[in-house]
Design a protein around this motif. Structure first.
Motif, PDB file in Angstrom:
ATOM      1  N   MET A 174     -42.165   7.353 -35.255  1.00  0.00           N
ATOM      2  CA  MET A 174     -40.739   7.583 -35.442  1.00  0.00           C
ATOM      3  C   MET A 174     -40.085   6.329 -36.039  1.00  0.00           C
ATOM      4  SD  MET A 174     -40.347  10.683 -34.608  1.00  0.00           S
ATOM      5  CE  MET A 174     -40.944  12.014 -33.569  1.00  0.00           C
ATOM      6  N   LEU A 175     -38.904   6.519 -36.602  1.00  0.00           N
ATOM      7  CA  LEU A 175     -38.216   5.398 -37.229  1.00  0.00           C
ATOM      8  C   LEU A 175     -37.696   4.436 -36.174  1.00  0.00           C
ATOM      9  CD1 LEU A 175     -36.077   7.260 -39.939  1.00  0.00           C
ATOM     10  CD2 LEU A 175     -38.396   6.340 -40.153  1.00  0.00           C
ATOM     11  N   SER A 176     -37.785   3.150 -36.471  1.00  0.00           N
ATOM     12  CA  SER A 176     -37.210   2.150 -35.582  1.00  0.00           C
ATOM     13  C   SER A 176     -35.687   2.264 -35.643  1.00  0.00           C
ATOM     14  CB  SER A 176     -37.635   0.750 -36.015  1.00  0.00           C
ATOM     15  OG  SER A 176     -37.033   0.422 -37.263  1.00  0.00           O
ATOM     16  N   PRO A 177     -34.980   1.789 -34.623  1.00  0.00           N
ATOM     17  CA  PRO A 177     -33.507   1.846 -34.668  1.00  0.00           C
ATOM     18  C   PRO A 177     -32.932   1.176 -35.912  1.00  0.00           C
ATOM     19  CG  PRO A 177     -34.259   1.310 -32.454  1.00  0.00           C
ATOM     20  CD  PRO A 177     -35.477   1.277 -33.329  1.00  0.00           C
ATOM     21  N   ASN A 178     -33.563   0.095 -36.348  1.00  0.00           N
ATOM     22  CA  ASN A 178     -33.075  -0.612 -37.528  1.00  0.00           C
ATOM     23  C   ASN A 178     -33.205   0.248 -38.780  1.00  0.00           C
ATOM     24  OD1 ASN A 178     -32.214  -2.875 -39.109  1.00  0.00           O
ATOM     25  ND2 ASN A 178     -34.357  -3.228 -39.681  1.00  0.00           N
ATOM     26  N   VAL A 179     -34.356   0.891 -38.940  1.00  0.00           N
ATOM     27  CA  VAL A 179     -34.581   1.740 -40.118  1.00  0.00           C
ATOM     28  C   VAL A 179     -33.701   2.982 -40.047  1.00  0.00           C
ATOM     29  CG1 VAL A 179     -36.278   3.154 -41.327  1.00  0.00           C
ATOM     30  CG2 VAL A 179     -36.909   0.873 -40.499  1.00  0.00           C
ATOM     31  N   SER A 180     -33.592   3.571 -38.855  1.00  0.00           N
ATOM     32  CA  SER A 180     -32.766   4.765 -38.688  1.00  0.00           C
ATOM     33  C   SER A 180     -31.318   4.485 -39.078  1.00  0.00           C
ATOM     34  CB  SER A 180     -32.846   5.247 -37.239  1.00  0.00           C
ATOM     35  OG  SER A 180     -32.073   6.391 -37.047  1.00  0.00           O
ATOM     36  N   ALA A 181     -30.780   3.363 -38.622  1.00  0.00           N
ATOM     37  CA  ALA A 181     -29.403   3.004 -38.961  1.00  0.00           C
ATOM     38  C   ALA A 181     -29.261   2.749 -40.459  1.00  0.00           C
ATOM     39  CB  ALA A 181     -28.971   1.768 -38.173  1.00  0.00           C
ATOM     40  N   ALA A 182     -30.247   2.088 -41.060  1.00  0.00           N
ATOM     41  CA  ALA A 182     -30.187   1.799 -42.498  1.00  0.00           C
ATOM     42  C   ALA A 182     -30.267   3.081 -43.321  1.00  0.00           C
ATOM     43  CB  ALA A 182     -31.316   0.848 -42.879  1.00  0.00           C
ATOM     44  N   LEU A 183     -31.009   4.073 -42.823  1.00  0.00           N
ATOM     45  CA  LEU A 183     -31.150   5.336 -43.547  1.00  0.00           C
ATOM     46  C   LEU A 183     -29.877   6.170 -43.448  1.00  0.00           C
ATOM     47  CD1 LEU A 183     -33.098   7.343 -45.037  1.00  0.00           C
ATOM     48  CD2 LEU A 183     -33.566   8.309 -42.773  1.00  0.00           C
ATOM     49  N   LEU A 184     -29.345   6.324 -42.250  1.00  0.00           N
ATOM     50  CA  LEU A 184     -28.242   7.258 -42.017  1.00  0.00           C
ATOM     51  C   LEU A 184     -26.862   6.616 -42.119  1.00  0.00           C
ATOM     52  CD1 LEU A 184     -29.714   9.236 -38.981  1.00  0.00           C
ATOM     53  CD2 LEU A 184     -29.774   9.881 -41.397  1.00  0.00           C
ATOM     54  N   SER A 185     -26.758   5.351 -41.772  1.00  0.00           N
ATOM     55  CA  SER A 185     -25.445   4.694 -41.740  1.00  0.00           C
ATOM     56  C   SER A 185     -25.524   3.280 -42.295  1.00  0.00           C
ATOM     57  CB  SER A 185     -24.908   4.664 -40.299  1.00  0.00           C
ATOM     58  OG  SER A 185     -24.815   5.960 -39.759  1.00  0.00           O
ATOM     59  N   PRO A 186     -25.922   3.130 -43.552  1.00  0.00           N
ATOM     60  CA  PRO A 186     -26.054   1.773 -44.103  1.00  0.00           C
ATOM     61  C   PRO A 186     -24.701   1.084 -44.239  1.00  0.00           C
ATOM     62  CG  PRO A 186     -26.241   3.398 -45.851  1.00  0.00           C
ATOM     63  CD  PRO A 186     -26.223   4.163 -44.560  1.00  0.00           C
ATOM     64  N   ARG A 187     -24.732  -0.240 -44.056  1.00  0.00           N
ATOM     65  CA  ARG A 187     -23.520  -1.037 -44.257  1.00  0.00           C
ATOM     66  C   ARG A 187     -23.514  -1.704 -45.629  1.00  0.00           C
ATOM     67  NH1 ARG A 187     -24.660  -4.577 -39.123  1.00  0.00           N
ATOM     68  NH2 ARG A 187     -26.681  -4.331 -40.161  1.00  0.00           N
ATOM     69  N   SER A 188     -24.710  -1.804 -46.224  1.00  0.00           N
ATOM     70  CA  SER A 188     -24.806  -2.370 -47.569  1.00  0.00           C
ATOM     71  C   SER A 188     -25.881  -1.616 -48.331  1.00  0.00           C
ATOM     72  CB  SER A 188     -25.152  -3.869 -47.507  1.00  0.00           C
ATOM     73  OG  SER A 188     -26.364  -4.073 -46.815  1.00  0.00           O
ATOM     74  N   VAL A 189     -25.597  -1.312 -49.604  1.00  0.00           N
ATOM     75  CA  VAL A 189     -26.476  -0.470 -50.413  1.00  0.00           C
ATOM     76  C   VAL A 189     -26.699  -1.137 -51.762  1.00  0.00           C
ATOM     77  CG1 VAL A 189     -26.765   1.778 -51.514  1.00  0.00           C
ATOM     78  CG2 VAL A 189     -25.605   1.624 -49.295  1.00  0.00           C
ATOM     79  N   ALA A 190     -27.964  -1.156 -52.194  1.00  0.00           N
ATOM     80  CA  ALA A 190     -28.294  -1.612 -53.546  1.00  0.00           C
ATOM     81  C   ALA A 190     -28.667  -0.398 -54.382  1.00  0.00           C
ATOM     82  CB  ALA A 190     -29.449  -2.606 -53.507  1.00  0.00           C
ATOM     83  N   LEU A 191     -27.972  -0.201 -55.485  1.00  0.00           N
ATOM     84  CA  LEU A 191     -28.238   0.913 -56.391  1.00  0.00           C
ATOM     85  C   LEU A 191     -29.091   0.378 -57.534  1.00  0.00           C
ATOM     86  CD1 LEU A 191     -24.641   2.453 -56.436  1.00  0.00           C
ATOM     87  CD2 LEU A 191     -26.596   3.117 -54.999  1.00  0.00           C
ATOM     88  N   ILE A 192     -30.402   0.584 -57.433  1.00  0.00           N
ATOM     89  CA  ILE A 192     -31.345  -0.038 -58.365  1.00  0.00           C
ATOM     90  C   ILE A 192     -31.630   0.924 -59.515  1.00  0.00           C
ATOM     91  CG2 ILE A 192     -33.634  -1.072 -58.602  1.00  0.00           C
ATOM     92  CD1 ILE A 192     -33.508  -1.731 -55.623  1.00  0.00           C
ATOM     93  N   GLY A 193     -31.348   0.458 -60.729  1.00  0.00           N
ATOM     94  CA  GLY A 193     -31.433   1.321 -61.900  1.00  0.00           C
ATOM     95  C   GLY A 193     -30.095   1.960 -62.205  1.00  0.00           C
ATOM     96  N   ALA A 194     -29.033   1.435 -61.595  1.00  0.00           N
ATOM     97  CA  ALA A 194     -27.692   1.971 -61.840  1.00  0.00           C
ATOM     98  C   ALA A 194     -27.327   1.820 -63.307  1.00  0.00           C
ATOM     99  CB  ALA A 194     -26.677   1.249 -60.964  1.00  0.00           C
TER     100      ALA A 194
END
Length: 708
Positions: free
Chosen positions: A1-21
């Motif tokens: 299962m996803l770790s709490p850190n990964v789960s939060a980053a997947l569903l509720s990220p606070r910072s996002v990098a749009l690569i290939g924007a």
């Protein structure tokens, strides 16, 4: 299962990098930035493109490594050939999760599949979790974190709610969100898993169980890729009181291609997936619209769902202001096993005492006969009655033009938690649908989706049992450890499980059987012939030794002509048995969901007129009895219209014992079958045996102990 850190980053990220924007605002890869600005995302968004530069006042970074701040979630939109390097950079940056929109992987064939395997191996070595490839992204409606290119997010307002969606189809994610928005449904999270190469549907569901914004989980599925992980997550969702509703497309050809037995041909993968859903408490719908419309009912009345072993609660009290509209939904309810139940005489009298005259008919028709206050009073009285299990209000044209007459009473009536209330609006009445939805009332636009949703809601979920509670099974020494068993060997396996098998002798070559009570049956023994009748390898009703000898001689020639490549290993001489009915009892290690057990009408026509019950294996005796109750053919031995009546306890014992094939260490059996299984007045007896070891499991696994 996803770790709490990964789960939060997947569903509720606070910072996002749009690569290939893209710096071209007309392109798909420019959408995520625009969407997040539009829907009020308060986190940090960084544009990454190898060309660098800027767009307006936004810096475009050449690499994710150039971003000066930590990144929670990377959304990869580059060409497939650049993805490996992008993921390597993300791992060096310490990004916990990357969603890959890029295509050109497993969905294009073998070459793409190999590239995908190599990509995921690299990501796992680097400690990076991956959503996709070929994922259209994720969205958090509560934060405006739309990490997606789906055009549905062009909508002006992103409705917020407590429903979350996990979809294996990116395009259908958008379609469902647009349908939901048009009806006023609000979402919490939506996730497109794409090729599901790393992060699975089950891991996303598990994370949503812990998500405080999510109360109902919807699944749009094309197949199952990791049933074990999904099953664990679904069990957590059920324990947490978060209903899961699923819509699944199509039927997998994979499992059917592996099937050799009647069992596989009858049930197929879709049947096994249905058993999987039932075992884990999932409400499966067949009408797409019901996937959304069932959510309020599931959320409001989750505790009212029936349990396996309880009475099948399908008595619906129908109240209406449109006779024709009610007839359309009652007709569909009847096809799904519901009864529109007429109020008993005492209830009719009770309502007359309250100033409302009704009749004892399956549909309580109040067209032009009741005020809004009387409609409300009748609803409340029905919701307290013990002669129905749910109440359905069918509203006619007033829903479109005068909602205060029949819609308002639905909103205002007292609603006890254990008695579901739903509404079907016969006209196209979008405003009334939205009003009902806004008050948490399940309201349906078509009679088909109404019946489908109620059927899914009232389908009793199974309670899976553990092999840990089962007694150990010892296998005979003489059993081969790989490939198909012949019938004599399969009989030994089944006896070890505790199955009642017909008395038999295995003659390695034609000869005289000893201690045989004639008449007998004789069958050719060959692990290369699964269906012996088709090969001329069965003779029955042999009256004496001379007839037995002649039968073996003629069978040898018939089988050699029908199956010239088959290895003949002798003959099985078996006591003639009879029964009141013939059943098929089958076991199959389904490639998607694992061990299943099937009970159905048997004989040579088993595949022509399928009538069966299917469960995940193993099953308890109580679950076996539930399977018995589902098979219509078994009604023939319940004393129906003077027909013989059998004691069915021995049949339940046999089904439970046979299902223990799932409890052999390593689950080494691919398929096993008894057809026919004779039901007698106070016993059952098996007169045929088929079993095949799973080659991918290496035959019988270590730890299976032979008999002393």
């Amino acid at each position: 299962m996803l770790s709490p850190n990964v789960s939060a980053a997947l569903l509720s990220p606070r910072s996002v990098a749009l690569i290939g924007a893209s710096t071209d605002l007309s392109k798909n890869s420019a959408r995520p930035m625009r969407f997040m600005r539009k829907h009020g995302f308060q986190g940090r968004v960084y544009l990454v493109n190898a060309r660098g530069g800027s767009v307006g006042d936004e810096t475009v970074y050449p690499s994710v490594l150039d971003i000066p701040e930590p990144i929670d979630h990377a959304f990869v939109m580059t060409a497939a050939r650049h993805v490996p390097q992008v993921l390597a950079d993300c791992a060096r940056k310490g990004v916990p999760v990357a969603s890959i929109y890029s295509d050109g992987f497993a969905e294009i064939g073998q070459q793409g599949a190999q590239a995908q395997r190599e990509l995921i191996e690299q990501a796992r070595r680097d400690g990076l979790r991956v959503l996709g490839p070929n994922s259209i992204g994720t969205a958090n409606a509560h934060t405006g974190g739309v990490v997606s290119v789906n055009a549905v997010f062009e909508m002006d307002v992103l409705p917020r709610g407590d429903i979350s969606l996990v979809s294996q189809s990116g395009s259908m994610m958008g379609s469902l969100l647009s349908r939901a928005a048009a009806r006023g449904f609000g979402f919490a999270k939506s996730v497109s898993v794409g090729n599901e190469s790393d992060i699975s549907v089950g891991e996303v569901v598990d994370s949503l169980v812990d998500d405080p914004d999510t109360r109902v989980i919807l699944l749009f599925l094309e197949t199952l890729r990791d049933a074990q992980t999904l099953g664990t997550a679904l069990d957590r969702a059920r324990a947490a009181g978060k209903p899961v509703i699923a819509y699944k497309l199509g039927r997998s050809e994979q499992g059917d291609a592996l099937s050799q037995s009647h069992t596989g041909a009858m049930a197929g993968n879709d049947g096994a997936i249905g058993a999987f859903f039932s075992a884990h408490g999932v409400m499966r719908v067949n009408v797409l619209e019901a996937l959304l419309e069932l959510a309020p009912l599931a959320r409001a009345y989750a505790a009212a769902r029936p349990r396996r072993g309880a009475a099948n609660l399908r008595r619906i009290a129908v109240i209406t202001t449109t006779g024709g509209g009610a007839a359309t939904v009652v007709d569909n309810l009847g096809l799904r096993g519901f009864t529109a139940v007429a109020p008993p005489a005492e209830f009719v009298t009770h309502m007359a005492g309250r100033g409302l005259n009704i009749r004892s008919t399956p549909v309580i028709d109040l067209t032009l006969a009741a005020s809004s206050a009387q409609y409300l009073d009748l609803l409340e009285q029905l919701l307290q009655a013990d002669w129905c299990d749910a109440v359905l209000s069918v509203v006619g044209s007033s829903a479109q033009f005068h909602p205060q007459l029949a819609v308002r009473p639905i909103l205002e009536c007292a609603k006890p938690p254990g008695r579901p209330l739903a509404a079907f609006l016969a006209p196209e009445a979008g405003e009334s649908l939205s009003i009902l939805l806004g008050h948490g009332i399940a309201a349906f636009r078509t009679p088909e989706s109404c019946a489908d949703a109620l059927a899914a809601f009232f389908e009793s979920p199974d309670e899976p049992i553990s092999c840990g509670s089962q007694a150990a099974v010892s296998l005979p020494d003489e059993l081969p450890r790989h490939g198909p068993l012949n019938e004599a060997e399969a009989g030994l396996l089944f006896r070890a499980l505790g199955m009642p098998m017909a008395r038999s002798q295995w003659l390695r070559q034609a000869g005289q059987a000893h201690d045989v009570a004639y008449p007998v049956a004789v069958k050719v023994v060959s692990r290369d012939i699964l269906h012996k009748t088709d090969a001329g390898g069965v003779r029955i009703g042999l009256a004496d030794a001379e007839a037995l000898s002649a039968a073996m001689e003629s069978m040898s020639g018939d089988v050699a002509r029908a199956c010239p490549q088959a290895r003949l290993e002798g003959f099985l001489v078996q006591a003639m048995e009879r029964g009141l009915i013939e059943l098929i009892l089958g076991y199959r290690h389904d490639p998607l969901v694992g061990p299943t057990v099937l009970l159905g009408a048997g004989g040579v026509t088993a595949e022509l007129m399928p009538d069966y019950a299917l469960r995940l294996a193993p099953v308890s005796r109580e679950q076996a009895m539930e399977m018995i109750n589902e098979v219509r053919h078994i009604q023939l031995v319940r004393g129906y219209r003077g027909l013989p009546q059998a004691e069915l306890g021995p049949l339940a014992d046999a089904v439970a014992a046979f299902s223990r094939l799932a409890c052999l260490p390593g689950q080494p059996v691919a398929e096993a079958e008894i057809n026919p299984l004779f039901v007698q007045r106070d016993a059952v007896v098996a007169v045929d045996a088929v079993a095949v070891w799973r080659e991918e499991a290496g035959g019988v696994a270590e730890g299976v102990q032979p008999a002393a």
